[in-house]
Design a protein around this motif. Structure first.
Motif, PDB file in Angstrom:
ATOM      1  N   GLY A 198     -45.463  18.592   5.211  1.00 42.16           N
ATOM      2  CA  GLY A 198     -45.897  17.914   6.311  1.00 42.16           C
ATOM      3  C   GLY A 198     -46.391  16.418   5.522  1.00 42.16           C
ATOM      4  N   LEU A 199     -46.913  16.494   4.408  1.00 47.73           N
ATOM      5  CA  LEU A 199     -47.495  15.030   4.085  1.00 47.73           C
ATOM      6  C   LEU A 199     -46.308  14.336   3.377  1.00 47.73           C
ATOM      7  CD1 LEU A 199     -50.778  15.936   2.224  1.00 47.73           C
ATOM      8  CD2 LEU A 199     -50.331  14.221   4.132  1.00 47.73           C
ATOM      9  N   ARG A 200     -45.139  15.022   2.678  1.00 50.24           N
ATOM     10  CA  ARG A 200     -44.160  14.420   2.053  1.00 50.24           C
ATOM     11  C   ARG A 200     -43.226  13.894   3.272  1.00 50.24           C
ATOM     12  NH1 ARG A 200     -43.463  17.502  -2.190  1.00 50.24           N
ATOM     13  NH2 ARG A 200     -43.571  16.073  -4.072  1.00 50.24           N
ATOM     14  N   ALA A 201     -43.142  14.597   4.193  1.00 44.54           N
ATOM     15  CA  ALA A 201     -42.379  14.257   5.485  1.00 44.54           C
ATOM     16  C   ALA A 201     -42.878  12.956   6.128  1.00 44.54           C
ATOM     17  CB  ALA A 201     -42.038  15.579   6.435  1.00 44.54           C
ATOM     18  N   LEU A 202     -44.125  12.968   6.155  1.00 40.87           N
ATOM     19  CA  LEU A 202     -44.632  11.850   6.654  1.00 40.87           C
ATOM     20  C   LEU A 202     -44.397  10.272   5.882  1.00 40.87           C
ATOM     21  CD1 LEU A 202     -46.551  10.350   8.535  1.00 40.87           C
ATOM     22  CD2 LEU A 202     -48.542  10.910   7.059  1.00 40.87           C
ATOM     23  N   LEU A 203     -44.286  10.647   4.562  1.00 46.84           N
ATOM     24  CA  LEU A 203     -43.874   9.403   3.623  1.00 46.84           C
ATOM     25  C   LEU A 203     -42.595   8.845   3.767  1.00 46.84           C
ATOM     26  CD1 LEU A 203     -44.792   7.490   1.359  1.00 46.84           C
ATOM     27  CD2 LEU A 203     -44.235   9.570  -0.336  1.00 46.84           C
ATOM     28  N   ALA A 204     -41.899  10.013   4.061  1.00 45.19           N
ATOM     29  CA  ALA A 204     -40.408   9.748   4.195  1.00 45.19           C
ATOM     30  C   ALA A 204     -40.327   8.959   5.653  1.00 45.19           C
ATOM     31  CB  ALA A 204     -39.499  11.084   4.252  1.00 45.19           C
ATOM     32  N   ALA A 205     -40.922   9.503   6.581  1.00 48.65           N
ATOM     33  CA  ALA A 205     -41.018   8.837   7.884  1.00 48.65           C
ATOM     34  C   ALA A 205     -41.382   7.574   8.018  1.00 48.65           C
ATOM     35  CB  ALA A 205     -41.538   9.618   9.004  1.00 48.65           C
ATOM     36  N   VAL A 206     -42.546   7.379   7.172  1.00 49.55           N
ATOM     37  CA  VAL A 206     -42.959   5.727   7.100  1.00 49.55           C
ATOM     38  C   VAL A 206     -41.915   4.918   6.525  1.00 49.55           C
ATOM     39  CG1 VAL A 206     -44.888   4.588   5.859  1.00 49.55           C
ATOM     40  CG2 VAL A 206     -45.539   6.560   7.000  1.00 49.55           C
ATOM     41  N   MET A 207     -41.450   5.510   5.064  1.00 49.25           N
ATOM     42  CA  MET A 207     -40.499   4.772   4.586  1.00 49.25           C
ATOM     43  C   MET A 207     -39.329   4.303   5.193  1.00 49.25           C
ATOM     44  SD  MET A 207     -41.737   4.235   1.358  1.00 49.25           S
ATOM     45  CE  MET A 207     -43.237   3.867   2.546  1.00 49.25           C
ATOM     46  N   ALA A 208     -39.009   5.295   6.471  1.00 52.06           N
ATOM     47  CA  ALA A 208     -37.741   5.031   7.057  1.00 52.06           C
ATOM     48  C   ALA A 208     -37.964   3.945   8.149  1.00 52.06           C
ATOM     49  CB  ALA A 208     -37.601   6.364   7.962  1.00 52.06           C
ATOM     50  N   GLY A 209     -39.228   3.820   8.716  1.00 49.42           N
ATOM     51  CA  GLY A 209     -39.440   2.707   9.336  1.00 49.42           C
ATOM     52  C   GLY A 209     -39.428   1.463   8.739  1.00 49.42           C
ATOM     53  N   PHE A 210     -40.062   1.312   7.763  1.00 48.05           N
ATOM     54  CA  PHE A 210     -40.046   0.125   6.671  1.00 48.05           C
ATOM     55  C   PHE A 210     -38.775  -0.231   6.416  1.00 48.05           C
ATOM     56  CE2 PHE A 210     -44.497   1.020   4.703  1.00 48.05           C
ATOM     57  CZ  PHE A 210     -45.117   0.796   5.887  1.00 48.05           C
ATOM     58  N   MET A 211     -37.956   0.812   6.070  1.00 46.10           N
ATOM     59  CA  MET A 211     -36.531   0.110   5.686  1.00 46.10           C
ATOM     60  C   MET A 211     -35.841  -0.104   6.921  1.00 46.10           C
ATOM     61  SD  MET A 211     -34.267   0.021   3.432  1.00 46.10           S
ATOM     62  CE  MET A 211     -34.259   1.379   1.999  1.00 46.10           C
ATOM     63  N   THR A 212     -35.939   0.332   8.264  1.00 42.61           N
ATOM     64  CA  THR A 212     -35.511  -0.281   9.077  1.00 42.61           C
ATOM     65  C   THR A 212     -35.757  -1.812   9.424  1.00 42.61           C
ATOM     66  OG1 THR A 212     -35.104   1.889  10.645  1.00 42.61           O
ATOM     67  CG2 THR A 212     -35.435  -0.359  11.873  1.00 42.61           C
ATOM     68  N   ALA A 213     -37.119  -2.040   8.970  1.00 42.41           N
ATOM     69  CA  ALA A 213     -37.634  -3.396   9.263  1.00 42.41           C
ATOM     70  C   ALA A 213     -37.162  -4.291   8.245  1.00 42.41           C
ATOM     71  CB  ALA A 213     -39.223  -3.443   9.055  1.00 42.41           C
ATOM     72  N   THR A 214     -36.882  -3.673   7.172  1.00 39.98           N
ATOM     73  CA  THR A 214     -36.394  -4.742   5.854  1.00 39.98           C
ATOM     74  C   THR A 214     -34.972  -5.161   5.949  1.00 39.98           C
ATOM     75  OG1 THR A 214     -37.948  -3.349   4.278  1.00 39.98           O
ATOM     76  CG2 THR A 214     -36.164  -4.692   3.150  1.00 39.98           C
ATOM     77  N   ILE A 215     -34.056  -4.063   6.545  1.00 42.23           N
ATOM     78  CA  ILE A 215     -32.814  -4.331   6.681  1.00 42.23           C
ATOM     79  C   ILE A 215     -32.896  -5.477   7.990  1.00 42.23           C
ATOM     80  CG2 ILE A 215     -30.629  -3.380   7.833  1.00 42.23           C
ATOM     81  CD1 ILE A 215     -31.156  -0.832   6.198  1.00 42.23           C
ATOM     82  N   ALA A 216     -33.386  -5.237   8.778  1.00 46.54           N
ATOM     83  CA  ALA A 216     -33.423  -6.335  10.154  1.00 46.54           C
ATOM     84  C   ALA A 216     -33.913  -7.621   9.475  1.00 46.54           C
ATOM     85  CB  ALA A 216     -34.468  -5.952  11.105  1.00 46.54           C
ATOM     86  N   GLY A 217     -34.764  -7.679   8.581  1.00 43.69           N
ATOM     87  CA  GLY A 217     -35.422  -8.739   7.858  1.00 43.69           C
ATOM     88  C   GLY A 217     -34.205  -9.590   7.045  1.00 43.69           C
ATOM     89  N   LEU A 218     -33.455  -8.652   6.402  1.00 41.81           N
ATOM     90  CA  LEU A 218     -32.506  -8.751   5.440  1.00 41.81           C
ATOM     91  C   LEU A 218     -31.398  -9.675   6.252  1.00 41.81           C
ATOM     92  CD1 LEU A 218     -30.681  -8.737   2.741  1.00 41.81           C
ATOM     93  CD2 LEU A 218     -29.975  -6.542   3.502  1.00 41.81           C
ATOM     94  N   TRP A 219     -30.703  -9.080   7.123  1.00 42.49           N
ATOM     95  CA  TRP A 219     -29.744  -9.845   7.988  1.00 42.49           C
ATOM     96  C   TRP A 219     -30.070 -10.891   8.823  1.00 42.49           C
ATOM     97  CZ3 TRP A 219     -25.337  -8.815   5.841  1.00 42.49           C
ATOM     98  CH2 TRP A 219     -25.184  -7.405   4.975  1.00 42.49           C
ATOM     99  N   MET A 220     -31.325 -10.917   9.193  1.00 43.33           N
ATOM    100  CA  MET A 220     -31.633 -12.227   9.765  1.00 43.33           C
ATOM    101  C   MET A 220     -31.806 -13.545   8.784  1.00 43.33           C
ATOM    102  SD  MET A 220     -34.710 -11.290  12.431  1.00 43.33           S
ATOM    103  CE  MET A 220     -34.795 -12.851  13.094  1.00 43.33           C
ATOM    104  N   SER A 221     -32.041 -13.021   7.393  1.00 42.26           N
ATOM    105  CA  SER A 221     -32.122 -14.247   6.428  1.00 42.26           C
ATOM    106  C   SER A 221     -30.658 -14.572   5.880  1.00 42.26           C
ATOM    107  CB  SER A 221     -32.814 -13.551   5.157  1.00 42.26           C
ATOM    108  OG  SER A 221     -32.207 -12.602   4.623  1.00 42.26           O
ATOM    109  N   ILE A 222     -29.964 -13.884   6.181  1.00 40.37           N
ATOM    110  CA  ILE A 222     -28.365 -14.103   5.619  1.00 40.37           C
ATOM    111  C   ILE A 222     -27.817 -14.835   7.131  1.00 40.37           C
ATOM    112  CG2 ILE A 222     -26.077 -13.091   5.488  1.00 40.37           C
ATOM    113  CD1 ILE A 222     -27.490 -10.852   3.685  1.00 40.37           C
TER     114      ILE A 222
END
Length: 431
Positions: free
Chosen positions: A406-430
């Motif tokens: 459970g706890l490790r799965a939550l960390l994975a889910a949190v990181m997944a959302g962060f990655m989506t936001a980071t990739i969106a920011g990356l391509w907007m900067s390009i």
């Protein structure tokens, strides 16, 4: 935000997941790479390719129009109480009816077989590109539209035979995405009563929901790589037909399920908001006043934070993650606060505060966009219990395994959302 900051942020998130992996040597980096490429491709296609952008904008506009239909039903029952333009934004009479309406609409689409066809097509694509088992790909695709307890119903007969990695993928996918009903509520938060703004945020949230699905696979397979290939659950990708005998029974069932969800959300929010107020009273009026730091905090944040509050403490803890996602350091405290509220409390609270910051003009458009993406999932501590109980009820023999991961799965889910936001920011900067 600059491109280098986003790339460092992506590497940072992958590094966190790698450090928390249960078996680093077994990680399939082809699956990870494919997931990240799919996320980038989705954002570029939806945002910058005219044909695809027009389709999603049309869907967003349609989504906003459907919200107006929900308000018609709410107005019929509650009268002027459901008219925010007249009496202000009233959560109980404006937002909760949206959840009920969208739950009924989703049930109807499922009854008509429309939702199954879309999910099956997405599942086929994910299986081919990321080498998932059939049931894994089906539930990941289903979570784009369904909630964390509804999507596993698509693969109910297979859950008891799933490996630990497959169970983790199902659990992470459920916590990494949003159901249609609550997504509609967040559109009403951020868009207010402006149809154009509603359409814009509907498009953003739909984009985030699509991107979060491959992101969930990426982090699930880094942190829980498959090692038991002989016992994978097979090639099942067909979605079962709806059990409702008529479209009327589907609508009624969906509306009743939406009522339960709306009631649960209202109850939880009453409890959480009240407890936050109590905590802030003890911390700000107690510790903050005794130390004399309240005025300093208020002055240093330009009045955004009243003093030593729970929101301010969340901001300090999570501002590094906000910065890594591409938010400027000057805005990282506010966005970090939203992230902390989302993880420790829930995304409803965080989106309500984001709407207030947007209304006040406190955050830049870039920070609002990244925040919208970063908050768009069920990844909070309460979701661990919901997932364990919901998936475990379908396969009682797997409940112990679900609780362990459970706890490790939550960390994975949190990181997944962060990655989506980071990739969106990356391509907007390009671009």
């Amino acid at each position: 935000m600059n491109t280098l900051q986003a790339i460092i942020g992506m590497l940072f998130l992958i590094g966190v997941a790698y450090a928390a992996s249960t078996n680093r040597k077994a990680i399939n980096w082809r699956t990870v790479g494919a997931g990240l490429l799919i996320q980038s491709a989705l954002f570029i296609l939806i945002t910058y390719v005219p044909a695809v952008n027009q389709v999603f904008n049309a869907v967003g506009t349609g989504f906003a129009k459907v919200l107006s239909f929900a308000s018609e039903g709410a107005t019929f029952v509650f009268g002027d109480l459901a008219r925010p333009a007249k009496m202000g934004f009233i959560f109980a009479f404006v937002v909760l009816p949206v959840i009920i309406f969208f739950s009924a609409l989703t049930a109807l689409l499922y009854h008509l077989g429309i939702l199954q066809r879309v999910v099956a097509g997405l599942a086929w694509f994910m299986k081919r590109t990321m080498r998932l088992s059939g049931p894994e790909s089906l539930t990941v695709a289903g979570n784009i539209f369904l909630g964390q307890t509804e999507a596993p119903l698509l693969i109910r007969p297979y859950i008891k035979h799933m490996t630990k990695s497959e169970l983790a993928c199902v659990m992470v996918a459920g916590m990494s995405t949003l159901a249609g009903g609550v997504l509609a509520a967040y559109v009403s938060f951020l868009g207010g009563d402006n149809p154009a703004e509603q359409a814009r945020f509907a498009t953003l949230l739909l984009t985030a929901s699509f991107m979060n699905a491959p992101a969930a696979v990426v982090f699930a397979k880094i942190m829980f790589p498959e090692t038991d290939y002989d016992h994978e659950s097979g090639d099942k990708r067909e979605v079962e037909e709806a059990e409702d005998s008529t479209f009327i029974s589907a609508i009624v069932g969906g509306a009743l399920d939406g009522t339960k969800m709306a009631s649960a959300i209202a109850t939880i929010l009453i409890a959480i908001v009240s407890l936050i107020a109590l905590f802030n009273f003890l911390v700000m009026d107690g510790i903050g006043a005794a130390l004399g730091v309240n005025e300093m905090i208020k002055a240093s944040t330009g009045g955004i934070f009243d003093g030593l509050t729970l929101q301010y403490l969340f901001g300090q803890v999570f501002r590094v993650f906000a910065f890594m996602m591409g938010v400027s350091w000057a805005e990282s405290l506010q966005v970090g606060s939203l992230i902390g509220q989302k993880i420790v409390l829930n995304e409803f609270i965080a989106y309500l505060d984001l709407a207030k910051l947007k209304e006040a003009g406190t955050l830049s458009p870039q920070a609002i966009l990244i925040s919208t993406f970063a908050l768009s999932s069920f990844s909070n501590f309460g979701s661990i219990g919901i997932s364990v109980a919901g998936i475990g009820a379908l396969a009682p023999t797997k409940q112990k395994t679900l609780a362990e991961i459970g706890l490790r799965a939550l960390l994975a889910a949190v990181m997944a959302g962060f990655m989506t936001a980071t990739i969106a920011g990356l391509w907007m900067s390009i671009f």
